[in-house]
Design a protein around this motif. Structure first.
Motif, PDB file in Angstrom:
ATOM      1  N   ASP A 411       0.821  -1.205   0.000  1.00  0.00           N
ATOM      2  CA  ASP A 411       0.000   0.000   0.000  1.00  0.00           C
ATOM      3  C   ASP A 411       0.860   1.263   0.000  1.00  0.00           C
ATOM      4  N   LEU A 412       1.930   1.273   0.785  1.00  0.00           N
ATOM      5  CA  LEU A 412       2.808   2.441   0.822  1.00  0.00           C
ATOM      6  C   LEU A 412       3.539   2.627  -0.513  1.00  0.00           C
ATOM      7  N   LEU A 413       3.976   1.530  -1.116  1.00  0.00           N
ATOM      8  CA  LEU A 413       4.605   1.633  -2.434  1.00  0.00           C
ATOM      9  C   LEU A 413       3.633   2.248  -3.449  1.00  0.00           C
ATOM     10  N   GLN A 414       2.388   1.818  -3.382  1.00  0.00           N
ATOM     11  CA  GLN A 414       1.397   2.339  -4.324  1.00  0.00           C
ATOM     12  C   GLN A 414       1.072   3.801  -4.031  1.00  0.00           C
ATOM     13  N   GLN A 415       0.998   4.157  -2.748  1.00  0.00           N
ATOM     14  CA  GLN A 415       0.762   5.552  -2.402  1.00  0.00           C
ATOM     15  C   GLN A 415       1.886   6.450  -2.921  1.00  0.00           C
ATOM     16  N   SER A 416       3.102   5.922  -2.908  1.00  0.00           N
ATOM     17  CA  SER A 416       4.248   6.721  -3.353  1.00  0.00           C
ATOM     18  C   SER A 416       4.455   6.656  -4.864  1.00  0.00           C
ATOM     19  N   GLY A 417       3.557   5.950  -5.566  1.00  0.00           N
ATOM     20  CA  GLY A 417       3.638   5.872  -7.020  1.00  0.00           C
ATOM     21  C   GLY A 417       4.639   4.871  -7.554  1.00  0.00           C
ATOM     22  N   GLN A 418       5.187   3.995  -6.703  1.00  0.00           N
ATOM     23  CA  GLN A 418       6.192   3.011  -7.134  1.00  0.00           C
ATOM     24  C   GLN A 418       5.489   1.703  -7.527  1.00  0.00           C
ATOM     25  N   HIS A 419       4.708   1.767  -8.587  1.00  0.00           N
ATOM     26  CA  HIS A 419       3.871   0.616  -8.955  1.00  0.00           C
ATOM     27  C   HIS A 419       4.675  -0.533  -9.548  1.00  0.00           C
ATOM     28  N   ASP A 420       5.724  -0.236 -10.295  1.00  0.00           N
ATOM     29  CA  ASP A 420       6.571  -1.328 -10.805  1.00  0.00           C
ATOM     30  C   ASP A 420       7.201  -2.094  -9.643  1.00  0.00           C
ATOM     31  N   LYS A 421       7.638  -1.362  -8.630  1.00  0.00           N
ATOM     32  CA  LYS A 421       8.240  -2.000  -7.465  1.00  0.00           C
ATOM     33  C   LYS A 421       7.199  -2.796  -6.678  1.00  0.00           C
ATOM     34  N   ALA A 422       5.974  -2.270  -6.610  1.00  0.00           N
ATOM     35  CA  ALA A 422       4.902  -2.985  -5.918  1.00  0.00           C
ATOM     36  C   ALA A 422       4.599  -4.305  -6.615  1.00  0.00           C
ATOM     37  N   ILE A 423       4.543  -4.291  -7.938  1.00  0.00           N
ATOM     38  CA  ILE A 423       4.263  -5.520  -8.689  1.00  0.00           C
ATOM     39  C   ILE A 423       5.388  -6.530  -8.495  1.00  0.00           C
ATOM     40  N   ALA A 424       6.639  -6.058  -8.579  1.00  0.00           N
ATOM     41  CA  ALA A 424       7.776  -6.967  -8.389  1.00  0.00           C
ATOM     42  C   ALA A 424       7.747  -7.577  -6.993  1.00  0.00           C
ATOM     43  N   TYR A 425       7.407  -6.771  -5.991  1.00  0.00           N
ATOM     44  CA  TYR A 425       7.331  -7.287  -4.616  1.00  0.00           C
ATOM     45  C   TYR A 425       6.224  -8.332  -4.492  1.00  0.00           C
ATOM     46  N   LEU A 426       5.060  -8.037  -5.051  1.00  0.00           N
ATOM     47  CA  LEU A 426       3.946  -8.986  -4.956  1.00  0.00           C
ATOM     48  C   LEU A 426       4.276 -10.316  -5.625  1.00  0.00           C
ATOM     49  N   HIS A 427       5.036 -10.285  -6.688  1.00  0.00           N
ATOM     50  CA  HIS A 427       5.387 -11.530  -7.384  1.00  0.00           C
ATOM     51  C   HIS A 427       6.320 -12.405  -6.546  1.00  0.00           C
ATOM     52  N   ASP A 428       7.077 -11.790  -5.655  1.00  0.00           N
ATOM     53  CA  ASP A 428       8.093 -12.539  -4.910  1.00  0.00           C
ATOM     54  C   ASP A 428       7.766 -12.767  -3.434  1.00  0.00           C
ATOM     55  N   GLU A 429       6.854 -11.954  -2.866  1.00  0.00           N
ATOM     56  CA  GLU A 429       6.649 -12.025  -1.415  1.00  0.00           C
ATOM     57  C   GLU A 429       5.910 -13.306  -1.014  1.00  0.00           C
ATOM     58  N   LEU A 430       5.937 -13.605   0.305  1.00  0.00           N
ATOM     59  CA  LEU A 430       5.376 -14.855   0.814  1.00  0.00           C
ATOM     60  C   LEU A 430       4.151 -14.645   1.703  1.00  0.00           C
ATOM     61  N   GLY A 431       3.897 -13.401   2.119  1.00  0.00           N
ATOM     62  CA  GLY A 431       2.815 -13.153   3.070  1.00  0.00           C
ATOM     63  C   GLY A 431       1.432 -13.252   2.467  1.00  0.00           C
ATOM     64  N   LEU A 432       1.307 -12.885   1.184  1.00  0.00           N
ATOM     65  CA  LEU A 432       0.027 -12.967   0.485  1.00  0.00           C
ATOM     66  C   LEU A 432       0.099 -14.114  -0.519  1.00  0.00           C
ATOM     67  N   THR A 433      -0.733 -15.110  -0.354  1.00  0.00           N
ATOM     68  CA  THR A 433      -0.711 -16.258  -1.263  1.00  0.00           C
ATOM     69  C   THR A 433      -1.570 -15.978  -2.487  1.00  0.00           C
ATOM     70  N   HIS A 434      -1.393 -16.803  -3.492  1.00  0.00           N
ATOM     71  CA  HIS A 434      -2.180 -16.651  -4.714  1.00  0.00           C
ATOM     72  C   HIS A 434      -3.594 -17.190  -4.546  1.00  0.00           C
ATOM     73  N   SER A 435      -3.920 -17.700  -3.378  1.00  0.00           N
ATOM     74  CA  SER A 435      -5.301 -18.102  -3.079  1.00  0.00           C
ATOM     75  C   SER A 435      -6.042 -17.003  -2.327  1.00  0.00           C
ATOM     76  N   ASP A 436      -5.416 -15.837  -2.221  1.00  0.00           N
ATOM     77  CA  ASP A 436      -5.989 -14.689  -1.526  1.00  0.00           C
ATOM     78  C   ASP A 436      -6.445 -13.681  -2.584  1.00  0.00           C
ATOM     79  N   SER A 437      -7.741 -13.381  -2.611  1.00  0.00           N
ATOM     80  CA  SER A 437      -8.252 -12.467  -3.638  1.00  0.00           C
ATOM     81  C   SER A 437      -7.599 -11.090  -3.544  1.00  0.00           C
ATOM     82  N   LEU A 438      -7.200 -10.675  -2.341  1.00  0.00           N
ATOM     83  CA  LEU A 438      -6.579  -9.359  -2.185  1.00  0.00           C
ATOM     84  C   LEU A 438      -5.262  -9.266  -2.949  1.00  0.00           C
ATOM     85  N   TYR A 439      -4.554 -10.379  -3.082  1.00  0.00           N
ATOM     86  CA  TYR A 439      -3.310 -10.402  -3.856  1.00  0.00           C
ATOM     87  C   TYR A 439      -3.563  -9.876  -5.267  1.00  0.00           C
ATOM     88  N   PHE A 440      -4.618 -10.373  -5.898  1.00  0.00           N
ATOM     89  CA  PHE A 440      -4.916  -9.974  -7.269  1.00  0.00           C
ATOM     90  C   PHE A 440      -5.518  -8.569  -7.331  1.00  0.00           C
TER      91      PHE A 440
END
Length: 518
Positions: A411-440
């Motif tokens: 959320d902070l990355l997106q607030q700061s406009g760093q959307h490419d970094k947010a996407i890269a983080y989401l692809h690699d992080e472990l806290g949000l699984t791909h079975s979580d609708s919020l991930y998408f």
């Protein structure tokens, strides 16, 4: 932090994922009944009680039980009292899984969730979904008391009490449940159906009596929950203390007994049985975790969602600190920070959060998250915002599987406009699984900001699927195809997924399965 939702012309995913009318009515009435409508055990006919013994369903398979629980959860998530707070929910699931890991129910995929309700209650749904009311957590005097209630609910799921009761309900009961829920929903919505709903109160009470647990089922859940509590290293005396306090409370509440006692009939014999087990058990001392105190402070703020509620909570914590009556000064300062953020007072929030962190070295994702969140909110320039983002990034390293930290950092990355970094983080992080609708949903938000509309609609489609709506997912995939800004590989994925879902809908139509056709 408000739950992020992708901007999209389509309705929100949770509102599109509607179950067919009769099944939705069934699960809705089930949820309402389990959540606390009053009943008197003396009125329950003996032939409606569950068969105890081997933990197995007579007609409902574990898969069917899970499906019914998922249907119920789709309805609950649309209720205004459903509390979708990642911080408190993560704590509740961590505590719940400490208990599950020490029980024979460890093969069940449990999900623990919160209801914003001052009533003292907890309930279990089929398939491993367990709810705790905010009022229950605020009442619990220590972590072992809260664990004892969760252990009891785990016992109901483990022994499949709910599935066995539902298996005894006839088709006529399902129709009655459907009619009842429609009337109650119309009345709550302020429509002209209020009179008809009022006339069905007697029917509601009758259905509730059918769904309440029997005393034998309660005793069985007590025994399972007690052993789970002991195995997990909690203080077994807490179960006696909690139930005794509930029983004493009935003298004050009189006919309006706490909701927990209305759905979990309590008897002197049950308390005596637990006391006897305590006498024959080696009791563990259990120190409350820091997060237990932090969550209680957080829920004191969140229980009343209004600005006045936040001001009242702030006054409560201020008084505790002034009079030195706080059970945890760290939690009181943390509570002030949470209240200040809700009141849009970022400087006060930052000072309170930093004061809380200075009082303890104990690791806590809950506490560290409020520190960097308030630091970012109070930042006056780009350097201070960058420092807050670095603190958030460090938290993701310290708590790599924390869902709440992953959401907050994204959320902070997106607030700061760093959307490419947010996407890269989401692809690699472990806290949000791909079975979580919020991930998408988070992915879709950043894709939209980058004008990557094919990927945006593809991500929203996956969110809809996880929320149980194939048709809405198909519409999003069709929008993805028309967007025309995806490369060959992305478009191949979209086409393959679209073909798969359309075939599933076609097969469902042939089989006449209304649930699969959503």
């Amino acid at each position: 932090m408000k739950k992020p939702v992708p901007a999209d012309p389509q309705p929100a995913p949770a509102r599109q994922a509607r179950a067919p009318l009769r099944r939705r009515a069934l699960v809705g009435a089930l949820c309402a009944a389990l959540a606390g409508a009053p009943a008197t055990r003396a009125d329950v006919p003996s032939d409606s009680l569950p068969t105890l013994g081997e933990a197995g369903g007579e007609e409902l398979s574990p898969l069917e039980e899970r499906k019914l629980g998922e249907e119920a959860m789709r309805e609950i998530r649309q209720e205004p009292t459903y509390l979708d707070d990642p911080d408190a929910t993560e704590y509740l699931n961590n505590l719940g899984y400490q208990l599950v890991a020490a029980s024979p129910a460890r093969q069940i995929d449990f999900q623990f969730f919160l209801m914003r309700d001052p009533m003292i209650n907890a309930f279990a749904l089929p398939g491993g979904f367990v709810a705790a009311h905010t009022g229950l957590i605020l009442l619990a005097q220590n972590e072992s008391e809260l664990a004892s209630v969760l252990g009891h609910e785990i016992g109901h799921v483990q022994q499949r009490h709910i599935a066995r009761m539902l298996a005894k309900q006839k088709e006529t009961t399902a129709i009655a449940l459907g009619s009842l829920l429609l009337a109650l929903l119309a009345a709550r919505g302020g429509s002209g159906q209020a009179t008809e709903a009022a006339l069905m109160v007697g029917q509601a009470a009758a259905i509730q009596r059918q769904l309440n647990f029997s005393r034998d089922a309660e005793r069985e859940a007590d025994r399972v929950g007690f052993q789970t509590l002991v195995n997990a290293g909690f203080d077994a005396r807490a179960m006696v203390a909690f139930f005794t306090r509930m029983q004493q409370g009935t003298r004050i509440y009189a006919s309006a007994a706490p909701a927990y006692l209305q759905t979990h009939p309590l008897t002197v014999e049950r308390i005596a049985d637990i006391e006897d087990r305590v006498r024959h058990t080696r009791v563990h001392q259990h120190a409350d975790s820091l997060d237990f105190h932090l969550v209680r402070a957080r829920l004191r703020v969140l229980q009343d969602d209004s600005q006045q509620g936040a001001r009242d909570a702030m006054a409560y914590f201020d008084e505790q600190l002034r009079n030195h009556t706080a059970a945890s000064e760290v939690a009181a300062q943390y509570g002030r920070a949470v209240a200040a953020l809700r009141l849009k007072q970022p400087q006060l929030a930052r000072d309170a959060a930093q004061a809380a962190r200075a009082l303890t070295r104990e690791p806590s994702a809950l506490l560290d998250k409020v520190v960097f969140e308030s630091q970012y909110a109070a930042a006056r320039n780009a350097d201070e915002r960058a420092a807050a983002l670095r603190a958030a990034a460090e938290a993701t390293v310290h708590y790599p599987v924390s869902r709440l930290v992953a959401i907050a950092y994204t959320d902070l990355l997106q607030q700061s406009g760093q959307h490419d970094k947010a996407i890269a983080y989401l692809h690699d992080e472990l806290g949000l699984t791909h079975s979580d609708s919020l991930y998408f949903e988070l992915l879709a938000r950043s894709y939209e900001a980058l004008n990557k509309h094919t990927l945006q609609h593809q991500a929203i489609a996956e969110a809809y699927l996880l929320l149980g709506s194939r048709r809405a997912a198909v519409e999003q995939l069709q929008l993805a195809r028309r967007a025309g800004d995806g490369d060959f590989y992305v478009m191949s994925e979209v086409d393959a997924r679209l073909h798969e879902l359309q075939q599933q809908i076609k097969d469902a139509r042939k089989s006449g399965d209304p649930d699969a056709m959503r």
